[in-house]
Design an enzyme around this catalytic site. Structure first.
Site, PDB file in Angstrom:
ATOM      1  N   HIS A 148       0.815  -1.220   0.000  1.00  0.00           N
ATOM      2  CA  HIS A 148       0.000   0.000   0.000  1.00  0.00           C
ATOM      3  C   HIS A 148       0.849   1.271   0.000  1.00  0.00           C
ATOM      4  O   HIS A 148       1.959   1.278   0.516  1.00  0.00           O
ATOM      5  CB  HIS A 148      -0.914   0.014   1.237  1.00  0.00           C
ATOM      6  CG  HIS A 148      -2.042  -0.955   1.126  1.00  0.00           C
ATOM      7  ND1 HIS A 148      -2.981  -1.118   2.118  1.00  0.00           N
ATOM      8  CD2 HIS A 148      -2.392  -1.814   0.142  1.00  0.00           C
ATOM      9  CE1 HIS A 148      -3.869  -2.031   1.737  1.00  0.00           C
ATOM     10  NE2 HIS A 148      -3.528  -2.473   0.547  1.00  0.00           N
ATOM     11  N   TYR A 166      -9.554   4.862   7.606  1.00  0.00           N
ATOM     12  CA  TYR A 166     -10.046   5.313   8.914  1.00  0.00           C
ATOM     13  C   TYR A 166     -11.240   6.225   8.665  1.00  0.00           C
ATOM     14  O   TYR A 166     -11.126   7.201   7.916  1.00  0.00           O
ATOM     15  CB  TYR A 166      -8.976   6.113   9.650  1.00  0.00           C
ATOM     16  CG  TYR A 166      -7.732   5.311  10.016  1.00  0.00           C
ATOM     17  CD1 TYR A 166      -7.728   4.465  11.118  1.00  0.00           C
ATOM     18  CD2 TYR A 166      -6.565   5.413   9.264  1.00  0.00           C
ATOM     19  CE1 TYR A 166      -6.599   3.739  11.467  1.00  0.00           C
ATOM     20  CE2 TYR A 166      -5.423   4.690   9.607  1.00  0.00           C
ATOM     21  CZ  TYR A 166      -5.455   3.859  10.701  1.00  0.00           C
ATOM     22  OH  TYR A 166      -4.334   3.144  11.047  1.00  0.00           O
ATOM     23  N   PRO A 174      -3.850   0.508  19.212  1.00  0.00           N
ATOM     24  CA  PRO A 174      -3.729  -0.087  17.877  1.00  0.00           C
ATOM     25  C   PRO A 174      -3.781   0.917  16.728  1.00  0.00           C
ATOM     26  O   PRO A 174      -3.356   0.610  15.619  1.00  0.00           O
ATOM     27  CB  PRO A 174      -4.919  -1.050  17.798  1.00  0.00           C
ATOM     28  CG  PRO A 174      -5.882  -0.549  18.814  1.00  0.00           C
ATOM     29  CD  PRO A 174      -5.075   0.091  19.891  1.00  0.00           C
ATOM     30  N   LYS A 222       1.405   0.221  15.232  1.00  0.00           N
ATOM     31  CA  LYS A 222       2.851   0.328  15.451  1.00  0.00           C
ATOM     32  C   LYS A 222       3.428  -0.807  16.309  1.00  0.00           C
ATOM     33  O   LYS A 222       4.658  -0.976  16.380  1.00  0.00           O
ATOM     34  CB  LYS A 222       3.174   1.664  16.140  1.00  0.00           C
ATOM     35  CG  LYS A 222       3.048   2.843  15.231  1.00  0.00           C
ATOM     36  CD  LYS A 222       4.222   2.905  14.265  1.00  0.00           C
ATOM     37  CE  LYS A 222       3.993   3.811  13.093  1.00  0.00           C
ATOM     38  NZ  LYS A 222       4.506   3.333  11.852  1.00  0.00           N
ATOM     39  N   TYR A 229       4.403   6.736   9.539  1.00  0.00           N
ATOM     40  CA  TYR A 229       3.548   5.597   9.178  1.00  0.00           C
ATOM     41  C   TYR A 229       4.350   4.525   8.442  1.00  0.00           C
ATOM     42  O   TYR A 229       4.221   3.333   8.711  1.00  0.00           O
ATOM     43  CB  TYR A 229       2.380   6.086   8.303  1.00  0.00           C
ATOM     44  CG  TYR A 229       1.354   5.005   8.007  1.00  0.00           C
ATOM     45  CD1 TYR A 229       0.507   4.544   9.010  1.00  0.00           C
ATOM     46  CD2 TYR A 229       1.228   4.451   6.727  1.00  0.00           C
ATOM     47  CE1 TYR A 229      -0.430   3.566   8.755  1.00  0.00           C
ATOM     48  CE2 TYR A 229       0.288   3.479   6.467  1.00  0.00           C
ATOM     49  CZ  TYR A 229      -0.538   3.034   7.477  1.00  0.00           C
ATOM     50  OH  TYR A 229      -1.462   2.055   7.221  1.00  0.00           O
TER      51      TYR A 229
HETATM   52  C1  PHB Z   1      -5.149  -4.018  10.806  1.00  0.00           C
HETATM   53  O1  PHB Z   1      -5.164  -4.256   9.600  1.00  0.00           O
HETATM   54  O2  PHB Z   1      -5.267  -4.930  11.660  1.00  0.00           O
HETATM   55  C2  PHB Z   1      -5.013  -2.612  11.310  1.00  0.00           C
HETATM   56  C3  PHB Z   1      -5.096  -1.554  10.407  1.00  0.00           C
HETATM   57  C4  PHB Z   1      -4.951  -0.269  10.881  1.00  0.00           C
HETATM   58  C5  PHB Z   1      -4.747  -0.037  12.220  1.00  0.00           C
HETATM   59  C6  PHB Z   1      -4.662  -1.089  13.106  1.00  0.00           C
HETATM   60  C7  PHB Z   1      -4.801  -2.384  12.654  1.00  0.00           C
HETATM   61  O3  PHB Z   1      -4.614   1.216  12.674  1.00  0.00           O
END
Ligand code: PHB
Ligand code: APR
Length: 399
Positions: A77, A204, A296, A300, A387
């Site tokens: 990505h 998000y 989460p 990270k 990131y």
């Molecule tokens: C995930 O794909 O599990 C995932 C994606 C984004 C996050 C946390 C976990 O911020």
């Protein structure tokens, strides 16, 4: 009769990403280690966790020779999507420095590291119960544990505490070591579902009523999360309620509605930020979740575990090659700045993406910041640097 005894240079407690990555780094430097894991192999391989891997971490896994499958199977990505006010924005971090984020479940990385360790015939003990450590302030430490009801004994120069937040090794830090902590008033309800992702990269969705996250594992399985109150009971969340809330929070004017389907895994994870100020005492060194927790948001955790393993592997390489203890002595000070950068990033994302209060002023402040993230190249450049992964503090190998 006394327990059978084994000698090694480094005892690694815990076979998560921290312990297994450290084991691989040490093996490639000719340092012998024994890994002790409380759970069964099946359990460890199947444990569902986050799955966004920094470019920096992928580079290390590649150097360690454990990324062949990752390069075949991971989704590559450029960044992520951000949705608010029913509008979707693409944050492309790749355009700044040519790096990527990789979507590959933590369980897959753990499986690849276990496979490598087994293929090399290196010691990895599953279902090691009642691990106790004695003598971390003397020349060697003694680790006792029980397998199949039989007491065992391991003598090591160094103990690497890689046993996570609920492990035993944290308890050996002196009581004077402070643990700094922030607990958030919500949890993430996470699902795995057989559905097609709504966007080709993770998203998000910042909704006034709370966050939803739409990620994936491959092209036919989605990993999605909902911000829920900290005291949520999973029993109160039947499939219909999960889907209708995911749909409501992710509703947009520019994409089709979220696809629904079979949910085959669900879990609840509280959100907290924790940092142990000193990650070592005597010959004990803490890595990964044993030393720090990130919420989460931003994914990270695994990356920090691998970064700690690099720092300790480098220090141990130096020590065993030349007797120089300076890297070991500096372990905490070397590892902590990057940990705080990740804490700051996770906290920033957590603060802006979640609903903390029902005060409309708070929502407008968050919305203003979201707008900057969506519109400003400078903001995206800064977010992308972290990131996709800040540089690791040291190489994993001591030259
Ligand atoms: C995930 O794909 O599990 C995932 C994606 C984004 C996050 C946390 C976990 O911020
Ligand atoms: N003895 C031996 N092993 C133990 C003990 C113990 N007393 N207690 C826990 N363990 C094992 C756990 O079963 C687990 O396999 O230690 C391992 C710790 O692994 P993780 O929890 O995955 O922690 P870490 O390797 O630091 O990786 C951090 O994992 O929790 C996620 O989101 C987090 O991505 C981050 C990553």
């Amino acid at each position: 009769m006394s327990a059978p005894s084994q000698r090694c240079q480094v005892a690694i407690i815990g076979a998560g990403p921290a312990g297994l990555a450290l084991g691989q780094m040490l093996a490639l430097q000719g340092i012998d280690a024994v890994v002790l894991e409380a759970r069964s192999e099946e359990y460890v391989r199947a444990r569902v966790r986050a799955g966004v891997i920094e470019n920096t971490t992928v580079d290390i896994l590649t150097e360690l020779g454990v990324a062949d499958r990752l390069h075949r199977e991971a989704l590559v990505h450029n960044g992520f999507y951000l949705r608010f006010d029913r509008t979707t924005h693409r944050l492309d971090f790749h355009r700044f420095d040519g790096r990527h984020a990789y979507v590959y479940g933590q369980a897959e990385i753990v499986a690849d590291l276990i496979d490598a360790r087994k293929a090399a015939g290196l010691p990895l003990v599953f279902e090691a119960q009642d691990v106790e450590v004695d003598g971390i302030d003397s020349a060697t430490s003694e680790i006792t544990y029980v397998v199949d009801g039989e007491p065992q004994r391991l003598v090591a120069d160094i103990v690497a505490g890689c046993d996570g937040f609920h492990g035993v090794t944290r308890s050996y830090l002196p009581a004077t070591v402070r643990t700094l902590e922030r607990v958030y008033p919500f949890a993430w309800l996470g699902i795995l579902a057989r559905t097609t992702p709504v966007t080709e990269e993770g998203m998000y969705c910042a909704h006034p009523d709370g966050l939803s996250v739409h990620s994936m594992r491959g092209t036919h399985i989605t990993r999605q999360y909902l911000q829920v109150p900290a005291d949520t009971d999973l029993a109160d969340w039947p499939d219909d309620r999960i889907w209708s809330e995911l749909k409501r929070r992710s509703a947009s004017d520019d994409h089709p509605e979220l696809e629904t389907g079979e949910i085959f895994d669900r879990s609840l994870a509280p959100l907290r930020s924790v940092v142990t100020e000193r990650m070592q005492t005597g010959s004990l060194f803490l890595l990964g979740d044993a030393a720090h927790i990130v919420p989460p948001t931003g994914a990270k955790g695994l990356n920090l575990a691998v970064s700690d393993a690099c720092v300790l592997s480098h220090a141990l390489g130096l020590f065993y090659r030349t007797g120089d203890r300076s890297g070991l002595e500096a372990y905490t000070d070397t590892a902590l700045p990057r940990i705080w950068q990740a804490q700051n990033f996770s906290w920033t994302l957590t603060s802006i993406l979640h609903r903390f209060t029902d005060d409309p002023f708070d929502w407008e402040l968050r919305r203003a910041r979201l707008q900057r993230w969506a519109e400003s190249d400078a903001e995206q450049h800064g977010l992308g640097e972290v990131y996709l992964g800040l540089p690791f503090p040291t190489p994993w190998r001591a030259e």
